[in-house]
Design an enzyme around this catalytic site. Structure first.
Site, PDB file in Angstrom:
ATOM      1  N   HIS A 162       0.838  -1.211   0.000  1.00  0.00           N
ATOM      2  CA  HIS A 162       0.000   0.000   0.000  1.00  0.00           C
ATOM      3  C   HIS A 162       0.871   1.258   0.000  1.00  0.00           C
ATOM      4  O   HIS A 162       1.749   1.398   0.854  1.00  0.00           O
ATOM      5  CB  HIS A 162      -0.887  -0.027   1.254  1.00  0.00           C
ATOM      6  CG  HIS A 162      -1.854   1.086   1.322  1.00  0.00           C
ATOM      7  ND1 HIS A 162      -1.678   2.191   2.134  1.00  0.00           N
ATOM      8  CD2 HIS A 162      -3.014   1.287   0.662  1.00  0.00           C
ATOM      9  CE1 HIS A 162      -2.710   3.010   1.984  1.00  0.00           C
ATOM     10  NE2 HIS A 162      -3.538   2.489   1.092  1.00  0.00           N
ATOM     11  N   ASP A 171      -6.277  13.961  -7.374  1.00  0.00           N
ATOM     12  CA  ASP A 171      -5.961  12.647  -6.804  1.00  0.00           C
ATOM     13  C   ASP A 171      -7.256  11.987  -6.365  1.00  0.00           C
ATOM     14  O   ASP A 171      -7.870  12.419  -5.392  1.00  0.00           O
ATOM     15  CB  ASP A 171      -5.037  12.841  -5.585  1.00  0.00           C
ATOM     16  CG  ASP A 171      -4.644  11.530  -4.928  1.00  0.00           C
ATOM     17  OD1 ASP A 171      -4.830  10.465  -5.551  1.00  0.00           O
ATOM     18  OD2 ASP A 171      -4.123  11.572  -3.799  1.00  0.00           O
ATOM     19  N   MET A 172      -7.676  10.991  -7.085  1.00  0.00           N
ATOM     20  CA  MET A 172      -8.952  10.360  -6.716  1.00  0.00           C
ATOM     21  C   MET A 172      -8.909   8.843  -6.843  1.00  0.00           C
ATOM     22  O   MET A 172      -8.241   8.284  -7.706  1.00  0.00           O
ATOM     23  CB  MET A 172     -10.088  10.875  -7.602  1.00  0.00           C
ATOM     24  CG  MET A 172      -9.980  10.457  -9.051  1.00  0.00           C
ATOM     25  SD  MET A 172     -11.598  10.569  -9.842  1.00  0.00           S
ATOM     26  CE  MET A 172     -11.642   9.058 -10.796  1.00  0.00           C
ATOM     27  N   ALA A 173      -9.656   8.187  -5.934  1.00  0.00           N
ATOM     28  CA  ALA A 173      -9.930   6.771  -6.107  1.00  0.00           C
ATOM     29  C   ALA A 173     -10.937   6.679  -7.258  1.00  0.00           C
ATOM     30  O   ALA A 173     -11.764   7.585  -7.432  1.00  0.00           O
ATOM     31  CB  ALA A 173     -10.548   6.218  -4.827  1.00  0.00           C
ATOM     32  N   LYS A 182     -18.293   4.514 -16.484  1.00  0.00           N
ATOM     33  CA  LYS A 182     -17.122   5.336 -16.848  1.00  0.00           C
ATOM     34  C   LYS A 182     -15.994   5.168 -15.817  1.00  0.00           C
ATOM     35  O   LYS A 182     -14.822   5.057 -16.168  1.00  0.00           O
ATOM     36  CB  LYS A 182     -17.531   6.799 -16.969  1.00  0.00           C
ATOM     37  CG  LYS A 182     -18.557   7.021 -18.055  1.00  0.00           C
ATOM     38  CD  LYS A 182     -18.857   8.487 -18.232  1.00  0.00           C
ATOM     39  CE  LYS A 182     -19.956   8.636 -19.265  1.00  0.00           C
ATOM     40  NZ  LYS A 182     -20.284  10.029 -19.520  1.00  0.00           N
ATOM     41  N   GLY A 234      -6.918  20.024  -5.848  1.00  0.00           N
ATOM     42  CA  GLY A 234      -5.802  20.154  -4.903  1.00  0.00           C
ATOM     43  C   GLY A 234      -5.814  21.444  -4.105  1.00  0.00           C
ATOM     44  O   GLY A 234      -5.050  21.585  -3.142  1.00  0.00           O
TER      45      GLY A 234
HETATM   46  N1  LIG Z   1      -2.837   3.626  -2.130  1.00  0.00           N
HETATM   47  C1  LIG Z   1      -4.020   3.110  -2.353  1.00  0.00           C
HETATM   48  O1  LIG Z   1      -4.178   1.897  -2.479  1.00  0.00           O
HETATM   49  C2  LIG Z   1      -5.217   4.009  -2.464  1.00  0.00           C
HETATM   50  C3  LIG Z   1      -6.434   3.501  -2.904  1.00  0.00           C
HETATM   51  C4  LIG Z   1      -7.506   4.369  -3.026  1.00  0.00           C
HETATM   52  C5  LIG Z   1      -7.375   5.720  -2.703  1.00  0.00           C
HETATM   53  N2  LIG Z   1      -6.184   6.189  -2.280  1.00  0.00           N
HETATM   54  C6  LIG Z   1      -6.025   7.612  -1.913  1.00  0.00           C
HETATM   55  O2  LIG Z   1      -7.199   8.049  -1.262  1.00  0.00           O
HETATM   56  C7  LIG Z   1      -7.219   9.476  -1.295  1.00  0.00           C
HETATM   57  C8  LIG Z   1      -8.642   9.980  -1.326  1.00  0.00           C
HETATM   58  O3  LIG Z   1      -9.268   9.679  -2.572  1.00  0.00           O
HETATM   59  P1  LIG Z   1     -10.764  10.215  -2.873  1.00  0.00           P
HETATM   60  O4  LIG Z   1     -11.219   9.646  -4.153  1.00  0.00           O
HETATM   61  O5  LIG Z   1     -11.616  10.004  -1.667  1.00  0.00           O
HETATM   62  O6  LIG Z   1     -10.502  11.792  -3.039  1.00  0.00           O
HETATM   63  P2  LIG Z   1     -11.538  13.002  -2.964  1.00  0.00           P
HETATM   64  O7  LIG Z   1     -12.854  12.631  -3.516  1.00  0.00           O
HETATM   65  O8  LIG Z   1     -11.520  13.570  -1.574  1.00  0.00           O
HETATM   66  O9  LIG Z   1     -10.851  14.089  -3.908  1.00  0.00           O
HETATM   67  C9  LIG Z   1     -10.651  13.824  -5.281  1.00  0.00           C
HETATM   68  C10 LIG Z   1     -10.071  15.046  -5.969  1.00  0.00           C
HETATM   69  O10 LIG Z   1     -11.096  16.029  -6.122  1.00  0.00           O
HETATM   70  C11 LIG Z   1     -10.607  17.319  -5.764  1.00  0.00           C
HETATM   71  N3  LIG Z   1     -11.710  18.095  -5.217  1.00  0.00           N
HETATM   72  C12 LIG Z   1     -12.477  17.795  -4.146  1.00  0.00           C
HETATM   73  N4  LIG Z   1     -13.417  18.752  -3.967  1.00  0.00           N
HETATM   74  C13 LIG Z   1     -13.227  19.678  -4.934  1.00  0.00           C
HETATM   75  C14 LIG Z   1     -13.880  20.911  -5.292  1.00  0.00           C
HETATM   76  N5  LIG Z   1     -14.907  21.377  -4.586  1.00  0.00           N
HETATM   77  N6  LIG Z   1     -13.414  21.586  -6.348  1.00  0.00           N
HETATM   78  C15 LIG Z   1     -12.366  21.123  -7.059  1.00  0.00           C
HETATM   79  N7  LIG Z   1     -11.713  19.971  -6.791  1.00  0.00           N
HETATM   80  C16 LIG Z   1     -12.147  19.262  -5.740  1.00  0.00           C
HETATM   81  C17 LIG Z   1      -9.552  17.045  -4.727  1.00  0.00           C
HETATM   82  O11 LIG Z   1      -8.615  18.117  -4.699  1.00  0.00           O
HETATM   83  C18 LIG Z   1      -8.942  15.747  -5.227  1.00  0.00           C
HETATM   84  O12 LIG Z   1      -7.910  16.019  -6.127  1.00  0.00           O
HETATM   85  C19 LIG Z   1      -6.328   9.843  -2.466  1.00  0.00           C
HETATM   86  O13 LIG Z   1      -5.182  10.472  -1.941  1.00  0.00           O
HETATM   87  C20 LIG Z   1      -5.927   8.511  -3.104  1.00  0.00           C
HETATM   88  O14 LIG Z   1      -4.624   8.490  -3.664  1.00  0.00           O
HETATM   89  C21 LIG Z   1      -5.106   5.371  -2.161  1.00  0.00           C
END
Ligand SMILES: NC(=O)c1ccc[n+]([C@@H]2O[C@H](COP(=O)([O-])OP(=O)(O)OC[C@H]3O[C@@H](n4cnc5c(N)ncnc54)[C@H](O)[C@@H]3O)[C@@H](O)[C@H]2O)c1
Length: 350
Positions: A119, A177-179, A229, A311
């Site tokens: 991880h 950065d998103m899942a 998608k 970000g």
């Molecule tokens: N290593 C692993 O196995 C693993 C697996 C899954 C997720 N992750 C990590 O989990 C973290 C969280 O993921 P998530 O999908 O929950 O992220 P998230 O939904 O919180 O954010 C996704 C993206 O949307 C942007 N965003 C959010 N609100 C916004 C707004 N109002 N306007 C503009 N942009 C906006 C954020 O800046 C971010 O870049 C990430 O850092 C990801 O790398 C890691």
């Protein structure tokens, strides 16, 4: 939820000390502690110090190798494949991104794959590493299976995140950065740890029913973002991270929360290009600055106070938490203290 704020340096040193006692070498302990605290500073608490106890349990069980010999298995001027020797994922991924940046600086563009890894936390940490060195970057990793292929009801894919970052004049780098699932599993785990419900639409029970219970969600299926998608993006992330690098894919990936002894054997891929490949760096970064400011000046919907770039919210959170400390729940503080005590660390966080 009641929280207590801990200064970032104090938390970093505490976590680093735990990792050292858990058997990691100095550099790996330092890089991993800084990465986790950086995630908390950016408000990505699901990938912050909440992960310390599971990493330590896996180190204690011998499931993660504390002394890996990370080696380059294939190399060209613009690419490398790293065998991570089952070391702690954040350190192996950091080394992969460092190598991709170094190669991109010489060749213009580079791709580095890492396999036999674990991880690797918050992908934004890696892509930002590149943006801060005037490169455009993308990062992917695969993860344990929790999501069904579109139309299926058995888990196959992980939450497979994707990140990109782009340098912008004035340090306002864009980092997305998103899942590719509706929510990262870490957010469901955090809800479970804090005895909270999850929003409807994040997951289904193992019988395919909608649920707000994090326990049922973790036993069932998490949904992809945007239906078919998101599923398509998830497939791409799996191909780049696992099929391309030689890592395990789909259900063959070990799940660190379901088995303390199953090795994960995940892969990560980093693609980096110099931002000045087509135009002078200053020109590119100034145009990015203009682009960002034109986006932010678009007329807003009536309930919207501000338009943000990917970000940006995390950057605002970083500034606040770097100044005021990182709010940790009592449950998480207890969890950290318990882990520290297991290694005979008597120092206290509060
Ligand atoms: N290593 C692993 O196995 C693993 C697996 C899954 C997720 N992750 C990590 O989990 C973290 C969280 O993921 P998530 O999908 O929950 O992220 P998230 O939904 O919180 O954010 C996704 C993206 O949307 C942007 N965003 C959010 N609100 C916004 C707004 N109002 N306007 C503009 N942009 C906006 C954020 O800046 C971010 O870049 C990430 O850092 C990801 O790398 C890691």
């Amino acid at each position: 939820m009641s929280t207590i704020s801990i200064p970032k340096e104090k938390l970093t040193n505490y976590v680093k000390n735990i990792f050292l006692k858990a058997g990691l070498e100095e550099e790996a302990a330092d890089v991993t502690a800084r990465h986790l605290v950086f995630a908390n500073l950016r408000g990505v608490d699901s990938h912050g110090v909440t992960r310390v106890s599971i990493y330590c349990k896996r180190l204690a069980a011998g499931t993660i190798n504390p002394h890996p010999q990370i080696r380059v298995e294939r190399e060209t001027p613009a690419s490398a494949l790293l065998h991570a020797d089952n070391g702690i994922g954040i350190y192996s991924a950091t080394k992969g991104m460092e190598m991709a940046i170094e190669k991109a600086k010489k060749s213009g563009i580079a791709v580095v794959g890492v396999y036999e890894s674990n991880h690797c936390g918050m992908l934004a940490a890696y892509t930002l590493q590149a943006a801060q060195q005037d490169c455009i970057a993308m990062a992917t990793t695969n993860a344990p299976s929790l999501i069904a292929p579109w139309g299926g009801k058995e888990p196959f894919f992980g939450t497979n995140p994707f990140s990109y970052a782009v340098p912008v004049a004035g340090g306002q780098d864009i980092v997305f950065d998103m899942a590719t699932s509706v929510a990262a599993r870490g957010k469901i785990l955090l809800a479970k740890q804090n005895n909270q419900q999850i929003p409807l639409g994040w997951a289904l029970t193992k019988d395919g029913e909608p649920t707000t219970d994090p326990n049922e969600a973790l036993e069932g299926i998490i949904l992809p973002v945007g239906g078919h998608k998101g599923y398509g993006l998830m497939v791409m992330v799996e191909v780049l991270s696992a099929l391309f690098t030689g890592a395990q894919f789909g259900p063959h990936v070990g799940d660190m929360y379901k088995s303390a002894t199953a090795q994960q054997r995940v892969g990560h891929t980093f693609i980096v290009m110099r931002a000045d490949l087509f135009h002078d760096l200053d020109k590119f970064k100034q145009r990015m600055y203009q682009f960002v400011h034109e986006i932010k000046s678009v007329a807003k919907l009536k309930d919207t106070e501000e338009i943000y770039l990917p970000g940006e919210l995390e950057r605002i959170q970083y500034q606040k938490r770097a100044a005021e400390g990182i709010p940790l729940s009592r449950e998480l503080l207890e969890d950290l203290t318990e882990t520290a005590h297991r290694y005979g660390i008597s120092e206290r966080l509060i």
